[in-house]
Design an enzyme around this catalytic site. Structure first.
Site, PDB file in Angstrom:
ATOM      1  N   HIS A 151    -113.949  13.876 -51.077  1.00 16.29           N
ATOM      2  CA  HIS A 151    -114.276  15.181 -50.495  1.00 16.29           C
ATOM      3  C   HIS A 151    -115.772  15.248 -50.144  1.00 16.29           C
ATOM      4  CE1 HIS A 151    -113.975  19.767 -50.533  1.00 16.29           C
ATOM      5  NE2 HIS A 151    -115.280  19.573 -50.650  1.00 16.29           N
ATOM      6  N   GLU A 152    -116.611  14.845 -51.101  1.00 15.32           N
ATOM      7  CA  GLU A 152    -118.060  14.929 -50.861  1.00 15.32           C
ATOM      8  C   GLU A 152    -118.499  13.904 -49.809  1.00 15.32           C
ATOM      9  OE1 GLU A 152    -119.556  17.472 -51.936  1.00 15.32           O
ATOM     10  OE2 GLU A 152    -118.033  18.066 -53.399  1.00 15.32           O
ATOM     11  N   HIS A 155    -118.099  15.209 -46.401  1.00 22.13           N
ATOM     12  CA  HIS A 155    -119.220  16.075 -46.016  1.00 22.13           C
ATOM     13  C   HIS A 155    -120.398  15.218 -45.569  1.00 22.13           C
ATOM     14  CE1 HIS A 155    -117.908  19.999 -47.409  1.00 22.13           C
ATOM     15  NE2 HIS A 155    -117.761  19.619 -48.667  1.00 22.13           N
ATOM     16  N   ASP A 162    -116.225  22.681 -45.817  1.00 23.89           N
ATOM     17  CA  ASP A 162    -115.200  23.156 -46.742  1.00 23.89           C
ATOM     18  C   ASP A 162    -114.173  24.045 -46.046  1.00 23.89           C
ATOM     19  OD1 ASP A 162    -116.057  21.903 -49.089  1.00 23.89           O
ATOM     20  OD2 ASP A 162    -117.605  23.428 -49.408  1.00 23.89           O
TER      21      ASP A 162
END
Ligand SMILES: *[C@@H]1O[C@H](CO)[C@@H](O)[C@H](O)[C@H]1NC(C)=O
Ligand SMILES: *[C@@H]1O[C@H](CO)[C@@H](O)[C@H](O)[C@H]1NC(C)=O
Ligand SMILES: *[C@@H]1O[C@H](CO)[C@@H](O)[C@H](O)[C@H]1NC(C)=O
Length: 364
Positions: A151-152, A155, A162
């Site tokens: 997830h990170e 980014h 998000d």
């Protein structure tokens, strides 16, 4: 120009001139990722072990396109020397893609990625706290660490945002002649309950939220609690912790109505579409070879660093006004102030110039 604005601009300028990511993408494998451990983190070998484990995450989510191939962990001088540690060459904490450091203000142990350049642009760094890496209780909260990392990384590397939104947890869904309040999420197939929790002393009761059909709103205090068991594979940028979640939202599963940063910053495109248009994606192809385990090297600074003293409001030089307190929840995108509002994660100004503990400017 207010003080904050000025600090922000100065901070950005510094970031632009300093920041050069050394990460290479070599036939689907990311190499030369630097993880910097802050000197204030007490020595604990489990941090290294858990970082290595987290890097084993295979990118099923990217349809077998990317994986982590080689990572360097920067050991602070405050830790004991070990024979297996290698010498640092050009790696440094201030250029690390991932930092392990004390919690930043209100984020506590929640991992976050500092990104502010807009859709599809690379972020600055991922921040994990040592508690996040060590404390098993937090795995229940955020999901397995490897998934959180994906997830990170999305980014940081592909510039997606998000799909949840703490500030706007609900939106009014308009479709087929009816309006309805829905939880901000992706995909809209994520099921759950709308509940209010009220507590008296130690005992809490949970009941369904009341819905006001005149205003199309749930009562104050209403929250959306996703069901533990889900059938939908999407999405990693919404809740990577669910075991069913293995994919990003694509153009079929994407929730275009949700009031989240992904829609706002990326003009209603799905995360998978943004990833597909990234340079990493267009310059690579699906990997058919067997997955290689990542190798990791531990590096250690060779010379003493100058670590600036920790920032305390009382120790500020007299000509610098104290920073606003508490920090703003969101700020305008510094480059296109009219376009988007992004949460300051954390406020760029404070991180960079006023909290050197968070991101020390090391000069070997
Ligand atoms: C683990 O984290 C939880 C939640 O933040 C905290 O209550 C607990 O004290 C932590 N445990 C340890 C051993 O640090
Ligand atoms: C999007 O994802 C869903 C769920 O995995 C899949 O069924 C669908 O084919 C995908 N759509 C596209 C356009 O890739
Ligand atoms: C969705 O994406 C696929 C490629 O992944 C493309 O072929 C299709 O036309 C897209 N559909 C829409 C509605 O954008």
């Amino acid at each position: 120009m207010g003080f904050n604005r000025l600090v922000l601009l100065l901070a950005l300028q510094l970031l632009y001139t300093m920041r050069v990511s050394m990460v290479q993408l070599n036939t689907g494998g990311y190499e030369d990722i630097v993880i910097g451990i802050n000197p204030k983190i007490p020595e604990d070998n489990r941090i290294i072990e858990n970082l290595k484990r987290l890097l084993l995450t295979y990118f099923h989510a990217t349809k077998q396109r990317f994986y982590f191939k080689m990572v360097k962990i920067l050991i602070p001088l405050t830790w004991k020397t070990k024979p297996e540690y290698l010498r640092v060459r050009t790696e440094s904490y201030d250029k690390a893609e991932i930092i392990v450091a004390d919690p930043f203000l209100k984020y506590g142990d929640e991992p976050y990625t500092l990104q502010y350049e807009g859709c599809g642009e690379k972020g600055r760094y991922i921040h994990f706290t040592s508690n996040f890496l060590l404390n098993e209780t937090l795995v229940d909260v955020y999901g397995p660490r490897g998934r959180v990392f994906v997830h990170e990384w999305a980014h940081l590397r592909w510039g997606v945002y998000d799909e949840y939104n703490y500030d706007a947890p609900f939106y009014v869904s308009a479709g087929s002649g009816t309006t309805k309040v829905e939880a901000t999420r992706c995909s809209a197939d994520v099921t759950g309950k709308y509940v209010v929790q009220s507590c008296k002393g130690d005992s809490c009761i949970t009941r369904p939220c009341k819905y006001d059909y005149r205003t199309d709103l749930y009562e104050a205090g209403c929250i959306f609690v996703p069901d533990r068991r889900q059938n939908t594979p999407a999405s990693i940028m919404y809740m990577q912790g669910f075991s069913s979640v293995t994919e990003f939202c694509n153009n079929t599963t994407h929730n275009i109505q949700a009031t989240n940063l992904q829609n706002k910053v990326c003009n209603y495109r799905s995360t998978w579409e943004v990833i597909m248009s990234s340079p990493d994606f267009t310059s690579s192809s699906s990997i058919s070879a067997p997955y290689q385990r990542p190798t990791s090297h531990c590096c250690r600074p060779k010379t003493e660093f100058n670590i600036p003293p920790p920032y305390h409001p009382t120790s500020l030089p007299p000509h610098i006004p104290a920073p606003p307190n508490p920090p703003p929840l969101s700020c305008h995108h510094p480059l296109s102030p009219n376009l988007i509002t992004i949460p300051c994660l954390p406020p760029i100004s404070t991180v960079f110039l006023l909290c050197p503990v968070e991101l020390p400017l090391f000069h070997p």
